[in-house]
Structure formats: C-alpha cells, structure tokens
Design a protein around this motif. Structure first.
Motif: not given
Ligand code: OAD
Ligand code: ZN
Length: 271
Positions: A31-32, A93-96, A217-219, A243-244
């Motif tokens: 991961d990052y 699924v939404v994926t980054q 990341v903002n998105s 962050r949430a």
C-alpha cells in the motif's frame, strides 16, 4: 464484536463499497501509507510529460511492475465483494486501486477511480491498447530487460529501475504519439464522469463500506461526505487510522480479507 455491530448496521441495506490499497496487500501488492509501505515519491504527470528521460525511467519501472502485477492473484476479500454483489447485497465497488483485481475476482460493477494498469492510451490520437499486447512489444524492443532481484514494488505497480539507459519507450502504433498508462498520476485530477459514476453508486445505495483505505486522498473523503449528507451509515474496515473514523457508525480495526469474508457469509441471509 465490532463485526457484529457492523452486521447489525448493514442488515437489510444495499451497500456501496469503496476500497483502497489495503484490500490488495494480501495479494502481495504494497500500500501507500501503511506499515512497511515504500517511501518513494511518485512521478507527477508534469514530470512525465516534460522529459524523455523521465518517460524512460517511468516506463522501465512501469513495465517491470506490470509483470509483477500480472502475476498477482485476487484474494478472498476481492472474492467476498464479488459474492456480495452476486447476492444482491452490494451495488458495486468503487476502488482507488489500479491493479484490476476486483474485475479479475468477478465483481461486475467496478468504478476504477484512479484508472487501471490494464490499459494504455495514446495522448495524441486516443487509441487504447491492451497492456498485455503492449508489454510484448516492450519486451521485443528491449530484450535485455529483466526484473532485478529484491525489487521494491510500488503500489501503482512500478519498481525503481537500476538504470533506464538505452530503454526504448513504446510509441503509438497508429500515429507514433506518446503513450501513457490509463492511470491517474500523482497530483492529477480524476475525470469528472468517473467521479460522477462513483457518486451515483453511493447515491443509489443505503450504506457505505470503506475497506483498506487511509482516506488521505480527497476523492475518497468526498464520497464519505456524500454518504453522510444522505444519512447513510458508514462502516470502515481498516488497520490503523483513517481520515473519517469520527464520522463512521462502526470502525473495525482489522484485516479486510477476514472481515469481508465474514460479511459475505452473514449479510446475504439478512437481506
Ligand atoms: P493507503 O496506503 O493510503 O491506505 C491503505 C490503508 O490500508 C492503510 O491505512 C493500511 O494500514 C491499511 N491496510 C493495509 N493492509 C490492510 C489489510 N490487509 N486489512 C486492513 N487494512 C489494511 O492507500 P489508499 O487509501 O488506497 O492515488 O491511497 C489512496 C491513493 O493514494 C492511491 O490510490 C494513490 C495514492 O496517491 C493515486 O495514485 C492517484
Ligand atoms: Zn496515437
């Protein structure tokens, strides 16, 4: 215990899922920002466009990384999400991630917010190439290219090459134009239609599950805001902070593979 609470919150709801690099670490892709993530600075689109030398370096690393990616397999977490969709529990699924593992695991509706390594586009004429075909051309043009030992693989599927000297960068076979993998570079914007699609998926769902993302990341955080504005409960599965966390109905600090598998076992019967 927090899995029980999450199941309670999600029962009877159609869910949208947002995934990040954490769902693929069990497939051997780093991961990052997690523990042990490589500390490299990714190349920006500006740097890529500005110099032939940068493009050589980028392409060597991207090509070698692609070979490692192509060999990675989806894990039980990816498969659980495909199962949840098949059972009608998950909307999609939404994926980054750009590794394509959700598609390979059988998920049908996948919004790849940051693009995918599987495709390469021509910046001049727009022609799109399959990465596998392109990789064969790269190998033919650069027969000396081999994976160095002990590679440090990046999350975007690149490795830092020892040297890019003499590397022949592939060009568009239609017009000779500059090629770029179909991924959103660091600091680049997500295409508006792509984000709309993700938003749409959240808006047509009744809960949002985040799996394996720091939401730095903002998105990602914007999708959480969309969900909150519609009063959808948000469930977060992530090792470590996101962050949430404060906006989540339930936060599970655990491995995504195990937790998603538990969801796939328990939620379909409760719809
Ligand atoms: P991050 O690396 O920021 O977050 C991944 C999170 O997953 C970290 O908090 C890890 O601790 C956690 N994690 C790792 N393995 C896990 C596991 N098996 N189970 C549970 N949690 C685990 O990755 P993203 O949030 O996806 O964008 O990063 C978002 C974007 O940042 C990337 O798509 C990339 C980068 O800039 C672009 O390249 C455009
Ligand atoms: Zn072209």
């Amino acid at each position: 215990a927090s899995i029980d609470r999450a199941v309670e919150v999600l029962t009877g709801r159609r869910i949208a899922v947002l995934t990040g690099a954490g769902v693929s670490t069990d497939s051997g892709i780093p991961d990052y920002r997690g523990k042990g993530a490589p500390t490299r600075t990714p190349m920006t689109a500006q740097q890529f466009l500005a110099s032939a030398e940068a493009r050589r370096r980028y392409w060597v690393g991207s090509h070698l990384g692609w070979k490692v990616f192509a060999a990675a397999e989806p894990n039980d977490g990816h498969r659980a999400l495909a199962d949840l969709e098949a059972a009608g529990v998950a909307n999609g699924v939404v994926t980054q991630n750009v590794d394509g593992l959700h598609v390979r695991a059988g998920s049908g509706r996948v919004v790849e917010l940051h693009g995918t390594m599987r495709r390469v586009g021509c910046l001049h004429c727009g022609q799109v190439f399959d990465r596998r075909d392109l990789a064969e051309r790269v190998e033919a043009d650069n027969p000396w290219i081999t994976l160095p030992e002990n590679v440090e693989l990046g999350p975007d599927g690149d490795v830092t090459p020892a040297s890019a000297d003499g590397f022949i960068v592939p060009a568009c076979s239609v017009c000779g134009g500059m090629l770029k993998p179909d991924v959103v570079f660091f600091g680049e914007y997500i295409p508006v239609e792509k984000f709309r699609e993700a938003e749409q998926l959240v808006h047509t769902s009744e809960a949002l599950v985040i799996a394996g993302s720091s939401l730095v990341v903002n998105s990602g955080i914007r999708l959480v805001e969309r969900a909150r504005r519609r009063r959808l409960p948000v469930v977060i599965i992530n090792r470590g902070e996101t962050r949430a966390d404060r906006r989540a109905a339930v936060k599970i600090d655990g491995g995504t593979t195990d937790v998603l598998r538990a969801f796939a076992q328990r939620l379909p019967g409760l719809l």
